[in-house]
Design a protein around this motif. Structure first.
Motif, short mmCIF file in Angstrom:
data_model
loop_
_atom_site.label_atom_id
_atom_site.label_comp_id
_atom_site.label_asym_id
_atom_site.label_seq_id
_atom_site.Cartn_x
_atom_site.Cartn_y
_atom_site.Cartn_z
N VAL A 75 25.22 -20.89 -1.87
CA VAL A 75 26.34 -21.34 -2.70
C VAL A 75 26.33 -20.54 -4.01
O VAL A 75 27.36 -20.04 -4.47
CB VAL A 75 26.24 -22.86 -2.98
N GLU A 76 25.12 -20.38 -4.59
CA GLU A 76 25.02 -19.64 -5.85
C GLU A 76 25.42 -18.18 -5.67
O GLU A 76 26.10 -17.59 -6.51
CB GLU A 76 23.60 -19.75 -6.41
N ASN A 77 25.02 -17.59 -4.54
CA ASN A 77 25.44 -16.21 -4.27
C ASN A 77 26.97 -16.12 -4.19
O ASN A 77 27.57 -15.13 -4.64
CB ASN A 77 24.85 -15.71 -2.94
N GLY A 78 27.57 -17.15 -3.59
CA GLY A 78 29.03 -17.19 -3.49
C GLY A 78 29.67 -17.18 -4.88
O GLY A 78 30.62 -16.45 -5.14
N PHE A 79 29.11 -17.98 -5.79
CA PHE A 79 29.65 -18.01 -7.16
C PHE A 79 29.45 -16.67 -7.85
O PHE A 79 30.30 -16.23 -8.63
CB PHE A 79 29.02 -19.15 -7.97
N GLU A 80 28.33 -15.99 -7.55
CA GLU A 80 28.13 -14.66 -8.16
C GLU A 80 29.20 -13.68 -7.69
O GLU A 80 29.71 -12.88 -8.47
CB GLU A 80 26.74 -14.12 -7.78
N THR A 81 29.51 -13.75 -6.38
CA THR A 81 30.56 -12.86 -5.85
C THR A 81 31.89 -13.17 -6.53
O THR A 81 32.64 -12.25 -6.90
CB THR A 81 30.70 -13.08 -4.32
N ILE A 82 32.17 -14.46 -6.72
CA ILE A 82 33.43 -14.86 -7.38
C ILE A 82 33.45 -14.36 -8.82
O ILE A 82 34.44 -13.80 -9.29
CB ILE A 82 33.60 -16.40 -7.30
N VAL A 99 36.43 -27.02 -2.83
CA VAL A 99 35.02 -27.36 -2.62
C VAL A 99 34.46 -26.31 -1.67
O VAL A 99 34.94 -26.15 -0.55
CB VAL A 99 34.86 -28.76 -1.97
N MET A 100 33.48 -25.56 -2.15
CA MET A 100 32.89 -24.47 -1.35
C MET A 100 31.51 -24.92 -0.88
O MET A 100 30.63 -25.20 -1.68
CB MET A 100 32.80 -23.21 -2.22
N ARG A 101 31.35 -24.97 0.42
CA ARG A 101 30.10 -25.50 0.97
C ARG A 101 29.34 -24.44 1.78
O ARG A 101 29.93 -23.70 2.56
CB ARG A 101 30.44 -26.70 1.86
N ASP A 102 28.05 -24.37 1.53
CA ASP A 102 27.19 -23.57 2.42
C ASP A 102 25.94 -24.40 2.72
O ASP A 102 25.72 -25.45 2.10
CB ASP A 102 26.85 -22.20 1.81
N ILE A 103 25.11 -23.93 3.65
CA ILE A 103 24.01 -24.79 4.08
C ILE A 103 22.84 -24.81 3.10
O ILE A 103 22.04 -25.72 3.13
CB ILE A 103 23.51 -24.39 5.50
N GLU A 104 22.75 -23.79 2.24
CA GLU A 104 21.67 -23.79 1.24
C GLU A 104 22.24 -23.49 -0.13
O GLU A 104 23.18 -22.70 -0.27
CB GLU A 104 20.62 -22.74 1.60
N GLN A 105 21.61 -24.11 -1.13
CA GLN A 105 22.07 -23.94 -2.51
C GLN A 105 22.10 -22.46 -2.92
O GLN A 105 23.01 -22.00 -3.61
CB GLN A 105 21.16 -24.75 -3.45
#
Ligand code: CAA
Length: 285
Positions: A42-49, A33-39
């Motif tokens: 989180v979406e940027n994190g998925f783009e990096t992945i 479960v990957m959590r950040d303070i703003e959606q």
């Protein structure tokens, strides 16, 4: 306490480090479960992945199916409460002590009693972060290196009150992610940044003081000392802001680092000059 009991991993922060940790944990079969303070974060994190998984597919480290399975094992959220049933949580938020202490205070309220609470801090005190909780024995440093999917090592940092069993679990968890570990006491910068940052800083200073061109400084270190990358190139890879922030923390904590080390003088006085005398920091036959 056993690494076998860890199935679900929480990651706080979906930036470069957090998304990398989430990816590597999911690659090794953990539900994440990957959590950040703003959606948006989180979406940027998925783009990096996605970008990283794409590279691993193109160089045939992973198949398309494996990459898709990794992606499916990662859930994004903006709610800290969604980490309540995680067996291990790695915090990889901003490198700011107050922010990290706030997060650990909140995490203490919601995390399972037997959860491993880890921080990816690269320079801040584990003991101080742990003190924001009522369970400092459950807090340990898991310092991944950037880029997490590629770099082979993880630094395990032992806080003043960290339970020794938890330290073993931290090593085992990192090893389960196919990383090799080393251990550091909770001293500023730990092993890596305590040594790396003054090296980079001195490279920058040498350039600034006109010792050589930046290319020659990097070439001197690469070709002259066999490091894969000179200090100026490496600083660029790490990010100069990160280097400055880490160096400022070390400066605050450690002061003037450039006097000859006491131990260096003592070794020379003792005639322990290194390989040529059979003994220096290591022993030689
Ligand atoms: N995900 C997946 N694969 C990646 C990747 C990523 N994020 N980044 C790079 N790769 C892969 C590439 O696809 C490429 O694979 P192939 O050779 O099979 O094609 C390979 O790694 C090399 O990448 P590139 O050719 O694009 O780039 P490069 O030559 O610069 O190598 C690197 C990449 C090995 C990471 C290199 O840039 C490097 O050594 N960087 C410095 C790393 C480092 O020292 N990190 C520690 C910093 S200190 C730190 O992190 C501590 C701190 O707290 C500040």
């Amino acid at each position: 306490m056993d690494v076998e009991t860890i199935n679900r991993v929480g990651v706080i922060g979906a930036g470069t480090m957090g998304s990398g940790i989430a990816q590597v944990a999911a690659t090794h079969g953990y539900d994440v479960v990957m959590r950040d303070i703003e959606q948006e974060f989180v979406e940027n994190g998925f783009e990096t992945i996605d970008d990283s998984l794409g590279r691993l597919v193109s160089n045939e480290t992973l198949t398309e199916d494996e990459a898709a399975a990794v992606r499916d094992r990662i859930t994004g959220t903006t709610e800290l409460e969604d980490l309540a049933d995680c067996d291990l949580v790695v915090e990889a938020a901003l490198e700011d002590l107050d922010i990290k202490r706030d997060i650990f205070g909140d995490l203490d309220e919601i995390a399972a009693d037997d959860a491993v609470l880890a921080t990816n801090t690269s320079t801040l005190s584990i003991t101080s972060i742990a003190a924001a909780t009522e369970r400092p024995e459950s807090v340990v440093g898991l310092h991944f290196m950037n880029p997490v999917p590629v770099m082979p090592g993880v630094e395990i940092v032992v806080g003043e009150q960290t339970d020794p069993e938890l330290v073993d679990v931290a090593h085992e968890f990192a090893e389960d992610l196919e990383k090799t570990t080393w251990e550091s006491d909770d001293k500023p910068g730990f092993v890596t940044n305590r040594i790396l940052m003054p090296w980079i800083n001195e490279g920058i200073r040498a350039f600034d003081e006109g010792v050589a061109t930046k290319e020659d400084i990097d070439a001197g270190m690469e070709l002259g000392t066999n490091v894969p990358m000179g200090p100026l190139t490496l600083a660029d890879h790490i990010g100069l802001d990160i280097c400055l922030h880490a160096t400022e923390t070390l400066h605050e904590e450690l002061g003037d680092r450039y006097k000859p080390a006491y131990l260096l003088k003592r070794k020379v006085e003792a005639g322990e000059l290194g390989k040529k005398t059979g003994s220096g920091f290591y022993e030689y036959d």
